[in-house]
Design a protein around this motif. Sequence first.
Motif, mmCIF file in Angstrom:
data_model
loop_
_atom_site.group_PDB
_atom_site.id
_atom_site.type_symbol
_atom_site.label_atom_id
_atom_site.label_comp_id
_atom_site.label_asym_id
_atom_site.label_seq_id
_atom_site.Cartn_x
_atom_site.Cartn_y
_atom_site.Cartn_z
ATOM 1 N N ILE A 136 0.823 -1.190 0.000
ATOM 2 C CA ILE A 136 0.000 0.000 0.000
ATOM 3 C C ILE A 136 0.867 1.254 0.000
ATOM 4 O O ILE A 136 0.534 2.277 -0.564
ATOM 5 N N TYR B 219 -3.828 5.374 -0.507
ATOM 6 C CA TYR B 219 -4.643 4.855 0.597
ATOM 7 C C TYR B 219 -4.237 5.382 1.964
ATOM 8 O O TYR B 219 -5.064 5.838 2.729
ATOM 9 N N VAL B 245 -11.624 0.125 4.340
ATOM 10 C CA VAL B 245 -10.618 -0.422 3.429
ATOM 11 C C VAL B 245 -10.147 -1.789 3.919
ATOM 12 O O VAL B 245 -9.975 -2.720 3.133
ATOM 13 N N THR B 477 -12.973 0.102 -3.587
ATOM 14 C CA THR B 477 -11.527 0.147 -3.777
ATOM 15 C C THR B 477 -11.196 0.352 -5.252
ATOM 16 O O THR B 477 -11.958 -0.035 -6.134
ATOM 17 N N ARG B 482 -5.560 3.776 -4.562
ATOM 18 C CA ARG B 482 -6.413 4.746 -3.879
ATOM 19 C C ARG B 482 -7.863 4.335 -4.092
ATOM 20 O O ARG B 482 -8.155 3.561 -4.999
ATOM 21 N N PRO B 483 -8.785 4.800 -3.231
ATOM 22 C CA PRO B 483 -10.182 4.390 -3.421
ATOM 23 C C PRO B 483 -10.751 4.933 -4.722
ATOM 24 O O PRO B 483 -10.421 6.037 -5.153
#
Lengths: 178, 557
Positions: A136, B219, B245, B477, B482-483
């Motif tokens: 991430i 995120y 998330v 998602t 990133r969303p």
Amino acid sequence: MWLTSKIKQILMVMKPGIVTLDYPGQPAPAPAAFRGQPVWDHHKCLGCGGCANHCPARCILTRDVCQELRVMLYDGSRCTYCGRCADVCPEDAITMSNNFQTACDDKNDITTRMELFMLTCQRCGRCYEMEKTNVIDRMELRGFRYDNLESRALIRQTTDTFSPEALAATEHHQRPSR
Amino acid sequence: MRKELEAQLAAQLRDEVVCVEKTDQRTIFIDVKREAIRRAVRIVTEAGGRYMCGVGYDNIARDGTLGMVHTFSMDHNDHFICVRTKAPAIDPVMESITPDLPSAGWSEREFMDMLGMQFTNHPKPKRLVLSDDWPAGIYPLRKEVPYDLVPPGAEDVAYQLDEAPPGTKIVPIGPFHPSLHEPEHFAVYVDGETIKGCDYRGFMTHRGIEKLCQTQVSYNEVPFIAERICGICGSVHATAFSQAVESAGGIKIPRRAEYIRTLMLEIERIHSHLLWLGVAGHLIGFDTVFMQAWRVREQLMWLCERLTGNRKTYGMVLIGGVRRDITPEIAEDIRRVVTNIEKELRVIHRAIEKDSSIHKRTKGVGTITKEDAIAWGLIGPVARARGVDIDARRDHPYAAYNDMKFDVPVLTDCDVWSTLVVRVLETYEAIRIIHQVLDKLPAGPIFVELKDKIPALRHAITTVEAPRGESTHYVITGEDNRPDRWRVRAPTYTNLQAVPLMLLNEQFGDFPIIMGSIDPCFSCTDRVAVIDMASGKARSMTKRELDFMSREQLQRG
């Protein structure tokens, strides 16, 4: 009922008395764990740009002026003091000091600008991947970067080799306006 | 639960139901064709669903449609139900559910503005979010609109207020007003001093945070931005986003991190309730309460400074855990401070609970019946003061709340006074929870490294009980770390919709405290303009006049 409440209220006010601190007459230092103004140690910084990638306020900018010189600029006027830069720094070059008295009339007073001499990696010019296990947080922007330091804008565009055209193009970058 | 619902839907809607799936322990997604949306929503409501919010999203790049999700909470058996539908972007028309569920009104209006959807039979299809001079045909949440677009402004447009009931005058309150913390405009229709209606125009500080986070950041930067949605319930939004998330990506975070999140949420609740108590005292002109409540609150701010590094916007929550650990020394510090706060709050509580001047200003004010509270989907202390027994911490346990023992205070007086009492009682409960967290805090890591990529296009919903009510986050998602869509529904969004009902037939002098009782946000400019509709003359009213009116009200009461 009314009277007993009022007596209780008077006692409630009398007991603590005046609690206002005599600041700034008496200094009120922040605790050691406080996240105040971040401070860069230019001896430790290796110019990876990880802090710039992860700054939620986008107030750390990176610009390559040429192959050997990278400018890192921290614009304290937009900083939210979240301390994320200090978290992700692989060299611990960033510390969150406990200085909170950063009000000033010139924003250059709270701006840090570092010009770092970069050694060139033989393979890709700028190679560094941060927190390898953490997908991430993986480093998004690698290579040469051309943020616009004049208008303090982050430009999410990089090149593998140094490109004078990209540098020239981003010099004219402007924020949207009416 | 899923089977029963599926059977009911299949029986009534037949082939208009596309699929019913259960993605995790508590979330059920129902996909229906757009013709059947209203009937599907009715079935879910009859099954006991409480409307939470609507979520619109842009799916044009994938299949040329705009999606709409209506989300419901089943409070008695811990389920979330999301009724999903889609309409082609060239003809984005679907039936409005607002005639059945008044609290859906804003959600639908929001996506008329932001995505260009159209809802037939909507009772009030006016602009909600966008400014009046925003050009028609540009829908900011659509993917093709850049995040930093600044269209040219226009001078000659204005919002058309609802028609005033006959015989009333309009008192505009805001955008800047002593009882409003943020710029919002209320046009209050008054007959003499009795409020007969109200129209609302807000969203003047809409910052486009959702768009920003869907296009610009990654995120793990979003929790910091989420924290800045609200200055008071920052941890709530960061936790809710992270949980959404984590739920979408199937990430399991360490138990210790969940405990620390619980601790931060409860510290925030104490902070918020003390702040509210002070502001409520201030609004009814009782500044002693204001000073004392905020004095007690200050030691909590100092505690947070030592604990997290900041007085507010703690920055503790990330996807995957929390950032700072609780050492035994800081745990002892927390215990000492909250015990002291409890002691001092009891002193304040005893001093005001029988004060007749506070009773006069708050008892029987801002009443709304339990039935109305349920119909409008009120949440948080506002609902619990109207006898609606809901609390996301107990009904949909998240973080470490399933290990905690606490009571949910519910009162049935339905007025502003009971919201005050509910909030004070909740503060005691929060202190109880903090002691339990520190007693039971398990050992272990506080952060988990994310090994796998978060899969794209997963939907997830979470709610977190903020001090003002539940705050709901819906995340889809995305591919670029990133969303793809992140929808935030803060508690005031729901509660504010019912304010016109609370104001109905109340005295104008009580407007500030009724408004304040839902704990929206307050601000400080000191005049309102009174426009006499009969003569068309406008005059300004100073703070002194307002204070005078409010004092008169007190003496009369």
